[in-house]
Design a protein around this motif. Structure first.
Motif, PDB file in Angstrom:
ATOM      1  N   TYR A 139      64.381  28.477  12.645  1.00 31.11           N
ATOM      2  CA  TYR A 139      64.586  28.353  13.858  1.00 31.11           C
ATOM      3  C   TYR A 139      64.496  29.532  14.565  1.00 31.11           C
ATOM      4  O   TYR A 139      64.527  29.723  15.671  1.00 31.11           O
ATOM      5  N   LEU A 140      64.903  30.692  13.981  1.00 30.57           N
ATOM      6  CA  LEU A 140      65.086  31.935  14.668  1.00 30.57           C
ATOM      7  C   LEU A 140      63.652  32.485  14.232  1.00 30.57           C
ATOM      8  O   LEU A 140      63.515  33.391  13.322  1.00 30.57           O
ATOM      9  N   MET A 141      62.626  32.385  14.914  1.00 28.36           N
ATOM     10  CA  MET A 141      61.337  32.854  14.703  1.00 28.36           C
ATOM     11  C   MET A 141      60.700  33.859  15.640  1.00 28.36           C
ATOM     12  O   MET A 141      61.056  34.100  16.645  1.00 28.36           O
ATOM     13  N   ARG A 142      59.824  34.677  14.855  1.00 28.94           N
ATOM     14  CA  ARG A 142      58.963  35.681  15.467  1.00 28.94           C
ATOM     15  C   ARG A 142      57.952  35.156  15.989  1.00 28.94           C
ATOM     16  O   ARG A 142      57.036  34.481  15.532  1.00 28.94           O
ATOM     17  N   PHE A 201      59.025  39.962  19.985  1.00 33.22           N
ATOM     18  CA  PHE A 201      60.131  38.956  20.222  1.00 33.22           C
ATOM     19  C   PHE A 201      60.581  38.153  18.969  1.00 33.22           C
ATOM     20  O   PHE A 201      59.553  37.602  18.250  1.00 33.22           O
ATOM     21  N   ILE A 202      61.819  37.741  18.773  1.00 37.70           N
ATOM     22  CA  ILE A 202      62.215  36.949  17.933  1.00 37.70           C
ATOM     23  C   ILE A 202      62.929  35.648  18.782  1.00 37.70           C
ATOM     24  O   ILE A 202      63.866  36.171  19.567  1.00 37.70           O
ATOM     25  N   VAL A 203      62.892  34.587  18.906  1.00 32.92           N
ATOM     26  CA  VAL A 203      63.411  33.641  19.635  1.00 32.92           C
ATOM     27  C   VAL A 203      64.070  32.463  18.732  1.00 32.92           C
ATOM     28  O   VAL A 203      63.605  31.915  17.666  1.00 32.92           O
ATOM     29  N   ASN A 204      65.373  32.081  19.513  1.00 39.79           N
ATOM     30  CA  ASN A 204      66.023  30.736  18.873  1.00 39.79           C
ATOM     31  C   ASN A 204      65.588  29.888  19.569  1.00 39.79           C
ATOM     32  O   ASN A 204      65.598  29.456  20.650  1.00 39.79           O
ATOM     33  N   GLU A 223      63.265  40.654  11.390  1.00 37.95           N
ATOM     34  CA  GLU A 223      62.574  39.313  11.044  1.00 37.95           C
ATOM     35  C   GLU A 223      62.993  38.761   9.438  1.00 37.95           C
ATOM     36  O   GLU A 223      63.211  37.745   9.293  1.00 37.95           O
ATOM     37  N   ASN A 224      62.778  39.620   8.742  1.00 35.59           N
ATOM     38  CA  ASN A 224      62.989  39.648   7.404  1.00 35.59           C
ATOM     39  C   ASN A 224      64.502  39.287   7.253  1.00 35.59           C
ATOM     40  O   ASN A 224      64.806  38.513   6.377  1.00 35.59           O
ATOM     41  N   GLN A 225      65.359  39.957   7.885  1.00 41.40           N
ATOM     42  CA  GLN A 225      67.005  39.433   7.628  1.00 41.40           C
ATOM     43  C   GLN A 225      67.311  38.057   8.268  1.00 41.40           C
ATOM     44  O   GLN A 225      68.180  37.462   7.845  1.00 41.40           O
TER      45      GLN A 225
END
Length: 296
Positions: free
Chosen positions: A233-236, A241-244, A225-227
């Motif tokens: 818009y690439l959100m946790r 989960f991290i979602v586009n 998430e930090n990276q």
């Protein structure tokens, strides 16, 4: 130039209609909607059939229509052009019901020889009227779902996985660090769907050439998430989960949480309650930016 743009617009990725994805439920939805429509508005040239009342006649017509409706949907989806929902386009979404309900219009015409007086029925006018009525009435419930999905067109420029590979290669690649030597990965954000935490690893899911591909990185979801923090818009959306968000085509749920459906996958990804406010803000900002791009 205008014709070229119009053709590209019809070739855009589009979510497959719910009636086609769930043909059994879709069959029931179409039948119920058409019955209520014919009862309330009584289209021209719809008559009762002795000894039945108008309502009973319409009910029999629609009950007889349900099996061929289900079978025709299944049969058409066997053809290569309609087979893959992952490669569904706006053109297919608009073309499928025309073929479907034209076929059912022919069925209704011949079924009328059983339900109605056959005298004077064998003529081109009656045939065309039967096909026309079936086409108009049947496409109404279908296109309600198409309209519901039409918001996806606003996001297509940014999230269309149908772009040519040489165009995608021009996008800046994202570099993800791994805790393993030689375990780093690079990817195009346009192909990224979501990432899922799995123990000490994070699994990345990509949509490439209409196929789902996976890559695994040894790292925590928090570090990933930090990276990705420079790309909101690439959100946790959840602890795992991290979602586009550019790939989201359907959102459902309430203040307790959302479920997201993404392009090219049947998986439903969660948005936890504590992430809803941030999700709504990022989603609104994304839609505004894409709308601004579309008007330029």
């Amino acid at each position: 130039m205008m014709n070229y743009r119009a053709l590209n617009w019809f070739k855009q990725k589009f979510p497959q209609n719910y009636i086609l994805r769930k043909p059994f439920i879709g069959m029931i939805i179409v039948a119920v909607f058409c019955y209520l429509f014919t009862i309330l508005y009584k289209p021209r040239h719809t008559n009762s059939s002795d000894p039945f009342s108008y309502e009973v006649t319409m009910a029999i017509y629609l009950l007889a229509l349900m099996p061929p409706l289900y079978i025709t949907i299944r049969a058409l989806k066997l053809f290569p052009v309609f087979k893959s929902k992952e490669s569904w386009t706006l053109l297919k979404e608009l073309g499928f019901p025309l073929i479907l309900f034209l076929i059912l219009g022919v069925w209704n015409y011949f079924f009328g020889f059983i339900m109605e007086n056959t005298e004077g029925r064998w003529n081109i006018y009656t045939f065309l009227d039967s096909v026309r009525s079936t086409l108009i009435t049947g496409t109404l419930p279908y296109f309600l779902f198409t309209i519901q999905n039409s918001r996806y067109l606003l996001l297509t420029k940014a999230s269309d996985p149908n772009k040519d590979n040489h165009i995608n290669e021009k996008c800046e690649l994202i570099h993800i660090n791994s805790k393993l030597k030689k375990g780093d990965i690079r990817f195009n954000p346009e192909s990224f769907l979501y990432a899922e935490s799995n123990g000490n690893y994070v699994i990345f899911y990509f949509l490439k050439n209409d196929k789902i591909e996976k890559e695994m990185v040894r790292n925590s979801i928090g570090d990933i998430e930090n990276q990705l923090s420079e790309m909101p818009y690439l959100m946790r959306t959840h602890r795992a989960f991290i979602v586009n968000l550019k790939m989201v085509i359907l959102k459902k749920g309430n203040s307790s949480g959302y479920r997201l459906k993404l392009v090219g996958t049947d998986a439903e990804l969660p948005v936890s309650r504590q992430n809803i406010t941030n999700f709504d803000k990022v989603e609104q900002d994304l839609q505004k930016s894409q709308l601004a791009i579309g008007t330029n």
